[in-house]
Design a protein around this motif. Structure first.
Motif, short mmCIF file in Angstrom:
data_model
loop_
_atom_site.label_atom_id
_atom_site.label_comp_id
_atom_site.label_asym_id
_atom_site.label_seq_id
_atom_site.Cartn_x
_atom_site.Cartn_y
_atom_site.Cartn_z
N LEU A 186 36.01 34.95 -16.89
CA LEU A 186 36.58 36.12 -16.22
C LEU A 186 36.66 37.32 -17.17
CD1 LEU A 186 39.34 34.32 -14.17
CD2 LEU A 186 37.36 35.54 -13.23
N ALA A 187 37.05 37.09 -18.41
CA ALA A 187 37.13 38.18 -19.39
C ALA A 187 35.74 38.76 -19.68
CB ALA A 187 37.77 37.69 -20.68
N GLU A 188 34.74 37.88 -19.81
CA GLU A 188 33.37 38.34 -20.05
C GLU A 188 32.85 39.14 -18.86
OE1 GLU A 188 31.31 34.72 -20.92
OE2 GLU A 188 32.07 34.63 -22.98
N ASN A 189 33.09 38.64 -17.65
CA ASN A 189 32.65 39.35 -16.45
C ASN A 189 33.33 40.71 -16.34
OD1 ASN A 189 31.03 37.21 -15.71
ND2 ASN A 189 32.40 36.44 -14.13
N HIS A 190 34.61 40.74 -16.65
CA HIS A 190 35.36 42.00 -16.60
C HIS A 190 34.76 43.01 -17.57
CE1 HIS A 190 38.65 44.81 -17.42
NE2 HIS A 190 39.07 44.53 -16.20
N GLU A 191 34.49 42.58 -18.78
CA GLU A 191 33.93 43.47 -19.80
C GLU A 191 32.57 44.01 -19.37
OE1 GLU A 191 32.44 43.23 -24.44
OE2 GLU A 191 33.84 41.73 -23.70
N GLU A 192 31.72 43.14 -18.83
CA GLU A 192 30.39 43.57 -18.38
C GLU A 192 30.50 44.54 -17.21
OE1 GLU A 192 28.06 40.10 -17.49
OE2 GLU A 192 28.41 39.25 -19.48
N LEU A 193 31.38 44.23 -16.27
CA LEU A 193 31.53 45.09 -15.09
C LEU A 193 32.07 46.46 -15.47
CD1 LEU A 193 31.28 45.41 -12.07
CD2 LEU A 193 33.50 44.33 -11.82
N VAL A 194 33.02 46.50 -16.37
CA VAL A 194 33.56 47.79 -16.84
C VAL A 194 32.44 48.64 -17.42
CG1 VAL A 194 35.00 48.89 -18.61
CG2 VAL A 194 35.94 47.07 -17.18
N GLN A 195 31.59 48.04 -18.25
CA GLN A 195 30.52 48.81 -18.88
C GLN A 195 29.51 49.32 -17.86
OE1 GLN A 195 30.47 49.79 -22.19
NE2 GLN A 195 28.98 51.17 -21.28
N VAL A 196 29.11 48.46 -16.91
CA VAL A 196 28.14 48.87 -15.89
C VAL A 196 28.73 49.97 -15.01
CG1 VAL A 196 26.93 48.11 -13.80
CG2 VAL A 196 26.86 46.70 -15.87
N MET A 197 29.99 49.80 -14.60
CA MET A 197 30.62 50.81 -13.75
C MET A 197 30.80 52.12 -14.50
SD MET A 197 33.36 48.68 -11.49
CE MET A 197 33.87 50.14 -10.63
N ARG A 198 31.20 52.04 -15.78
CA ARG A 198 31.37 53.26 -16.57
C ARG A 198 30.04 54.01 -16.68
NH1 ARG A 198 33.75 51.62 -21.55
NH2 ARG A 198 35.77 52.22 -20.73
N ASP A 199 28.96 53.29 -16.97
CA ASP A 199 27.65 53.92 -17.10
C ASP A 199 27.21 54.56 -15.77
OD1 ASP A 199 27.57 53.05 -19.72
OD2 ASP A 199 26.17 51.40 -19.33
N ALA A 200 27.36 53.83 -14.68
CA ALA A 200 26.96 54.36 -13.37
C ALA A 200 27.81 55.56 -12.98
CB ALA A 200 27.07 53.26 -12.31
N PHE A 201 29.10 55.49 -13.25
CA PHE A 201 30.02 56.58 -12.93
C PHE A 201 29.66 57.83 -13.72
CE2 PHE A 201 34.02 58.92 -13.19
CZ PHE A 201 34.41 58.92 -11.87
N GLU A 202 29.48 57.66 -15.03
CA GLU A 202 29.14 58.81 -15.86
C GLU A 202 27.80 59.42 -15.44
OE1 GLU A 202 29.28 57.49 -19.93
OE2 GLU A 202 31.48 57.32 -19.91
N ASP A 203 26.79 58.58 -15.18
CA ASP A 203 25.49 59.09 -14.75
C ASP A 203 25.63 59.93 -13.48
OD1 ASP A 203 24.24 57.80 -16.86
OD2 ASP A 203 23.38 56.20 -15.62
#
Length: 73
Positions: free
Chosen positions: A26-43
């Protein structure tokens, strides 16, 4: 706003999960999801998408996710 994983992950019975392996996944999934969402949001925002609209779109995407516990047609 903190992007750290929640202090506990509630199980279906309302009690926090305690299995170390589950918590690790769950912690690994959370970390990956945060990064993907942050990148998509910023783009999107940098390309001119309205920030409030994008937040609604992302919220709708999460709300529309099918449950893996329910059979899909």
């Amino acid at each position: 706003m903190s992007l750290a994983p929640p202090a506990s992950w509630p199980g279906v019975d309302g009690q926090p999960l305690s299995c170390r392996e589950k918590l690790k996944v769950l912690a690994e999934n959370h970390e990956e999801l945060v990064q993907v969402m942050r990148d998509a949001f910023e783009d999107a925002v940098l390309m001119g998408v309205d920030e409030a609209a994008l937040r609604r779109i992302l919220t709708e995407m999460v709300a529309a996710l099918p449950s893996p516990k329910r059979p899909q047609p």
